[in-house]
Design a protein around this motif. Structure first.
Motif, short mmCIF file in Angstrom:
data_model
loop_
_atom_site.label_atom_id
_atom_site.label_comp_id
_atom_site.label_asym_id
_atom_site.label_seq_id
_atom_site.Cartn_x
_atom_site.Cartn_y
_atom_site.Cartn_z
N HIS A 127 -8.37 -3.82 -0.56
CA HIS A 127 -7.44 -4.02 0.66
C HIS A 127 -6.45 -2.82 0.59
O HIS A 127 -6.15 -1.93 1.52
CB HIS A 127 -6.83 -5.18 0.92
N HIS A 182 -5.99 0.83 2.93
CA HIS A 182 -4.70 1.41 3.62
C HIS A 182 -4.57 2.59 3.47
O HIS A 182 -3.80 3.21 4.45
CB HIS A 182 -3.76 0.35 3.29
N TYR A 188 -3.52 -10.95 10.61
CA TYR A 188 -4.41 -10.35 9.57
C TYR A 188 -6.04 -10.98 9.70
O TYR A 188 -6.75 -10.01 9.82
CB TYR A 188 -4.07 -10.85 8.25
N GLU A 196 0.70 -1.24 0.19
CA GLU A 196 -0.12 -0.02 -0.13
C GLU A 196 0.87 1.27 -0.05
O GLU A 196 0.38 2.45 0.48
CB GLU A 196 -0.86 0.04 1.16
N GLU A 209 -3.57 -4.00 9.84
CA GLU A 209 -3.85 -5.19 8.96
C GLU A 209 -5.35 -5.88 9.42
O GLU A 209 -6.11 -6.18 8.69
CB GLU A 209 -2.97 -6.16 8.98
ZN ZN Z 1 -2.70 -4.99 4.31
#
Ligand code: ZN
Ligand code: 0A1
Length: 876
Positions: A302, A306, A386, A269, A325
C-alpha cells in the motif's frame, strides 16, 4: 475545547493558494532541550490566484518563533502577526526568499504529529497537517515544493534520514555530524519525513523494468533486525507487481522504510522514506501470526503504491483524500488477491466493510467518499474514505473491464504527473480514455449512506422469460435526506436446478454485469427453460445491501453449487444469520433454542469437502461475529446476540465433533513454517477446528490445545492455542498458559501487544477488572497507540460480550479512558470513542447508558478539536 469555536471547513470554499513555494531548504539541529528549525522558502505569487499582493499566510502550531527575514533582511514585528494557528506576513514583492527560525520540543510531543521521539529515535508524521508543528509553512497539499533537508545531530544518532537522495555528509567542529538530503520531486509538506536514531538496517536491491538499480533499506532498532526479511520480500513483490499491472516504475535511486514503535496509524508513504508502525513491518515466524504476515505484505505494498497514487499525483485538498486512499487500497487489495487466495481476501475485506463501514455509513459521522465539510481532517481517515473509496474504484474497474481501466489509469498518471488533483480528475481520465459517460456514477463520491437493493424475480414458463426487478433506495445521512439513484454494477448469474450456470445470451456467457441506474428497473432474460435461482452481486460487485427473499433451501443449494466462491460463502453467512435471528427470538421469548438439522448437515458437508480451499472452508465454518450480527439488526439486543451465537457455536461443536477432530488432524503437519497461501489456509482451518472442539470444554480437546501450545513452532499455532486455552480452559490452564507465554516473549514488543489484545478481547476472560489490571501492567503505556489499541481497543471493539455488560460499566470505562487519552493524543482518542457513537442503534437500556457515557466525555472539560467533532456530532 482547544479552540473556543471549532471551525468547519467546507469544500465549496476551496481557493487556489495565494503563494507558491518553489524551493524549501530545511535545517534541523536536533537537541533534547529543544530542536532548532531553520527554513529558507523560495516563494512566488501564484499567477492563478489573482491580482495584488495579499499577506502571506503560513500555518504553524505550537511553535516558538525566533526570527523572520525576507531576502536577507530581518522583518520587523510590525510586518507580521503570530496567532495560535500561524503566521501572517505583509508582502511587498511578488517573489522573495523567506527565512524563518523556530524552536520545537519533540520530547514533549505526545500527539505523534509533527516531529516526536519514539524510544529515543526522532521521527516525523506530517499527514495530514503535522508539518505545521515543525515550522511555519503553507501546509496544504496543493503547494508542492522541492525540498532539501540538512539534519545536524550528536553522534548518538548515527543514522540521519530524510526524503530523496543523500547529497552531503560530514562532521561539525563541535563533535556533531550532519547529513543533507535532496528530493528531486516536488511534493506537498505532508510527504516530508525525517528520522534520526541509532538504527541498524537490512539492504537489498531491485532492478526496475527499464534496468535502473534501486537500493532498498529497512531500518530498525538493533533488537529487531532479524524481523525485516518478510517486509523486504513484500516490497520487491510490490515493486514488480506495480510495473506489471500498472506500468509504474519506481523513480528514486533509494527506497527506505523505518520501523517505529509509537505511531498513530499503520504506516506513512513519505517520499522515498516510508515510516511504519513496527507492528506493520516487523515479522518472524516465531513471533508473528499469519494474519500479521499478510497485513505486512499488504501495508508495505500500500505505501509503496502511493509513490504513484498519492505522491507523483497527489490530492488538491483534503476533501479529495479518497483520490489517493481509495485508489491505493484498491491497488493493494488486488495485489494481495494476486499473491494469496483471491476469494478469501475478498471475504475478509467485505466482512470488514459490512461491519465497520456500513455502521459508519449508518451513524452520526456518515460522510460521502468525498466529504463536503470537516472540523478536523484527522477524523476523516475513515473506512468510508479508504474501504468504500476502494469499492468505488473497483466498481469503475467492473464497469469498464481490465483493459479499459488500465487505459484510464495510464491517462490519469500521464495527464496529472506532478500535480495535485481531484476525484473528478480521476473519473474524467477514466471517461476520456474510454469514451464512456460516468456522470451518474459520480454520485458515489457525493452521496453518503449504504444503498439497499430490493430484488424480486418473475418467471414465465410459457414464453421462457425470466426477469429481475431491482428497486434501489438509500437511507438518509447527516445533511442528506434525499438521495438520487446510484449507478450500480450488479454482477449476476442464473443457476439451473442442477446448479449449473445458465448461458445468459447468445455468446454463451454465464455471468453478466447489470447496470442499475434507475430507482426501479427490470432486467429480462429470454429463452430460459426453467425457473432459475439468481446468484446476485457476485464477488460483491458493489457496496450495497442486497435483499432478495432467498429461502433456507435456496441458500443451502447455493452453498453446495455456487461456483463464485465469494457468493458461496455469502450464502452460508445469510443462512447463519437467518438461523441466529430465529435463535435470538427464541431467547427473547424464553423458548428453548434449536438449530435446524439442515444447517448442521450443510456445515458438515462443508467441513468434509476436501476439494474446497481450506481457508474458504474456515471462513464458511466461522459464524458471523457478534459485531456483524449487530450491524445487520435494526435494534441491537446485545444479550440476545451473545446468547444466540454461543448456543449456535456450542451446537455446531457438539454435532460436528468427529469431523472437527478429523479436520484438525488432516490439516496438522510438521512442515517448516512458510507464510504461503496454501500453508496459511491449512493452519487456519486446523485452528478453526481446534477452537470449535474446545467449545465443548472436553479435557481431551483442551489437552490438544495445550499440546499445540507447548510444541508450536510458529506464532500462528501458538497464539491460536493460547486464545483457545484462554477462552475455554480452566482458570488454572488459562492463567498458566498466559504466564508462560509472557515469560517467553516479554522482550518482544509485537508479541506483548498480541498478548494484551488476546486477553482484552476474550469474551470469557477479558472482564473489565482484567482490562483495568492490564493497564497497570509494566508493559502498558498510555502514550503508545499500539498498547492502547490492544488493551482498550481490544475490549471496546472486539469483546462484544464484556463491553456490552448490562450495567453500562464497560461504556463508562471507555469514556474515562478516552478523556484521559485526549490530553495526550487527540487522534487516537477520537478514534477510540467510536463504539459509543453507535448508541442510537441499541435497545433502550444499553442505549441510554452509552449515551450517558458519551455525555460524560462531552462534559469532562476541554476537549481536543478531534474528539469534540466526533462527540458533538454523535450526541445530536
Ligand atoms: Zn494510504
Ligand atoms: N497515508 C497513510 C495513512 C496515514 C494517515 C495519517 C497518519 O497520521 C495521522 C498516518 C498515516 C496511509 O494511507 O497509509
Amino acid at each position: 475545547m482547544k479552540d473556543a469555536q471549532p471551525r468547519t471547513i467546507y469544500l465549496k470554499d476551496y481557493r487556489v493558494p495565494d503563494y507558491l513555494v518553489d524551493q524549501t531548504r530545511l535545517h534541523f539541529e536536533l537537541q533534547p532541550s529543544g530542536t532548532l528549525v531553520r527554513s529558507e522558502l523560495h516563494i512566488r505569487r501564484n499567477p492563478a490566484a489573482g491580482e495584488g499582493l495579499p499577506p502571506l499566510a503560513l500555518d504553524g502550531v505550537e511553535l516558538e518563533l525566533l526570527s523572520v527575514a525576507i531576502d536577507g533582511r530581518e522583518v520587523d514585528d510590525q510586518q507580521f502577526r503570530v496567532s495560535p494557528e500561524g503566521l501572517s506576513i505583509d508582502v511587498d514583492r511578488p517573489e522573495f526568499v523567506l527565512e524563518i527560525a523556530n524552536r520545537i520540543h519533540p520530547q514533549d510531543n505526545t500527539s505523534l504529529e509533527g516531529l516526536y521521539l519514539s524510544n529515543g529515535m526522532y521521527c516525523t508524521q506530517c499527514e495530514a497537517e503535522g508539518f505545521r508543528k515543525i515550522t511555519y509553512y503553507p501546509d496544504r497539499p496543493d503547494v508542492m515544493s522541492r525540498f532539501t533537508t540538512t539534519i545536524v545531530a550528536s553522534r548518538d544518532y548515527p543514522v540521519l534520514l530524510s526524503n530523496g537522495n543523500e547529497i552531503d555528509r560530514g562532521d561539525m567542529e563541535d563533535g556533531r555530524h550532519f547529513v543533507t538530503w535532496e528530493d528531486p520531486f516536488a511534493k506537498p509538506a505532508y510527504l516530508f519525513a525525517l528520522v534520526a536514531g541509532d538504527l541498524e538496517h537490512v539492504e537489498d536491491s531491485f532492478t526496475t523494468a527499464s534496468g535502473r538499480e534501486v537500493k532498498l533499506q529497512i531500518f530498525t532498532e538493533a533488537r529487531n533486525i532479524g524481523k525485516c526479511d518478510h517486509a523486504m520480500r513484500s516490497l520487491k513483490k510490490a515493486m514488480r507487481w506495480d510495473e506489471e499491472v500498472y506500468g509504474r516504475e519506481y523513480d528514486l535511486d533509494i527506497f527506505m522504510i523505518v520501523a517505529v514503535d509509537h505511531f498513530n496509524m499503520g504506516a506513512m508513504e513519505n517520499k522515498g522514506l516510508n515510516i511504519f508502525n513496527s507492528a506493520c513491518v516487523l515479522a518472524s515466524p516465531e513471533t508473528a501470526t499469519d494474519t500479521a504476515f499478510q497485513r505486512i505484505e499488504a501495508i508495505v505494498a500500500h505505501e509503496y503504491f502511493h509513490n504513484w497514487s498519492g505522491n507523483r499525483v497527489t490530492c488538491r485538498d483534503w476533501f479529495q483524500l479518497s483520490l489517493k486512499e481509495g485508489f491505493t487500497v484498491f491497488r493493494d487489495a488486488e495485489f494481495s488477491a494476486d499473491m494469496n487466495s483471491r476469494a478469501v481476501k475478498r471475504i475478509e475485506d467485505v466482512s470488514m466493510l459490512r461491519t465497520a463501514q456500513f455502521a459508519e455509513d449508518a451513524g452520526p459521522m456518515a460522510h460521502p467518499v468525498r466529504p463536503d465539510s470537516y472540523m478536523e481532517i484527522s477524523n476523516f481517515y475513515t473506512l468510508t474514505i479508504y474501504e468504500k473509496g476502494a469499492e468505488v474504484v473497483r466498481m469503475i474497474h467492473t464497469l469498464l473491464g481490465e483493459e479499459a481501466f488500465r487505459r484510464g489509469s495510464d491517462l490519469y498518471f500521464e495527464r496529472h504527473d506532478g500535480q495535485a488533483v481531484t476525484c473528478e480528475d480521476f473519473v474524467k481520465a477514466m471517461e476520456d480514455a474510454n469514451g464512456v459517460d460516468l456522470s451518474q456514477f459520480r454520485r458515489w463520491y457525493s452521496q453518503a449512506g449504504t444503498p439497499v437493493l430490493d430484488i424480486s424475480d418473475d418467471f414465465d414458463a410459457a414464453s421462457g422469460e425470466y426477469s429481475l426487478t431491482v428497486r434501489q433506495s438509500c437511507p438518509p445521512s447527516p445533511g442528506q435526506v434525499e438521495k438520487e439513484p446510484f449507478h450500480i454494477p450488479l454482477k449476476i448469474a442464473l443457476l439451473d436446478s442442477a446448479g449449473k450456470n445458465l448461458p445468459l445470451d447468445t455468446s454463451g456467457a454465464t455471468e453478466q454485469v447489470l447496470e442499475v441506474t434507475e430507482a426501479e428497473q427490470t432486467f429480462r432474460f429470454e429463452g430460459v427453460s426453467e425457473k432459475p435461482l439468481p446468484s446476485i452481486s457476485r464477488g460483491f460487485s458493489s457496496p450495497v445491501k442486497v435483499r432478495y427473499g432467498y429461502s433456507k433451501e435456496q441458500l443451502l443449494f447455493l452453498m453446495r453449487f455456487e461456483s463464485d466462491d465469494f457468493n458461496r460463502w455469502d450464502a452460508c453467512q445469510r443462512l447463519a444469520f437467518m438461523a441466529m435471528e430465529a435463535l435470538q427470538q427464541d431467547y427473547r421469548a424464553g423458548r428453548d433454542m434449536r438449530l435446524s438439522p439442515e444447517l448442521l448437515s450443510a456445515y458438515r458437508s462443508v467441513l468434509q469437502n476436501r476439494e474446497l480451499d481450506p481457508s474458504l472452508v474456515a471462513e464458511m465454518l466461522s459464524l458471523p461475529t457478534a459485531q456483524v450480527l449487530a450491524e445487520q439488526t435494526d435494534e441491537i439486543d446485545a444479550e440476545a446476540i451473545v446468547a444466540a451465537r454461543n448456543f449456535a457455536e456450542a451446537e455446531l461443536a457438539r454435532e460436528l465433533e468427529e469431523d472437527l477432530l478429523a479436520g484438525y488432524h488432516a490439516f496438522s503437519n510438521d512442515r517448516p513454517y512458510r507464510p504461503e497461501a496454501g500453508d496459511i489456509a491449512e493452519r487456519r482451518l486446523k485452528n478453526t477446528c481446534l477452537a470449535y472442539l474446545c467449545v465443548t470444554e472436553k479435557p481431551e480437546y483442551l489437552d490438544l490445545a495445550q499440546a499445540q501450545f507447548d510444541s508450536a513452532g510458529n506464532m500462528t499455532d501458538s497464539a491460536a492455542a493460547l486464545a483457545t486455552l484462554v477462552d475455554r480452559g480452566s482458570d488454572e490452564q488459562a492463567e498458566s498458559a498466559l504466564q508462560e507465554f509472557y515469560r517467553c516473549w516479554h522482550a518482544d514488543t509485537q508479541v506483548v501487544e498480541l498478548w494484551f489484545a488476546l486477553q482484552a478481547s476474550s469474551s470469557q476472560r477479558g472482564s473489565l477488572d482484567r482490562v483495568r489490571a492490564l493497564m497497570q501492567h509494566p508493559a502498558f503505556e498510555l502514550k503508545n497507540p499500539n498498547k492502547v489499541r490492544s488493551v482498550i481497543g481490544g475490549f471496546a471493539n472486539r469483546n462484544f460480550t464484556q463491553f456490552h455488560r448490562a450495567d453500562g460499566k464497560g461504556f463508562e470505562f471507555l469514556a474515562e479512558q478516552v478523556v484521559a487519552l485526549d490530553r495526550l493524543n487527540p487522534q487516537v482518542a477520537a478514534r477510540l470513542v467510536t463504539p459509543l457513537t453507535r448508541w442510537k442503534r441499541y435497545r433502550a437500556e444499553l442505549s441510554e447508558k452509552m449515551h450517558a457515557a458519551l455525555q460524560m466525555v462531552m462534559e469532562s472539560g476541554e476537549l481536543s478539536r478531534d474528539l469534540y467533532e466526533v462527540v458533538s456530532k454523535s450526541l445530536v
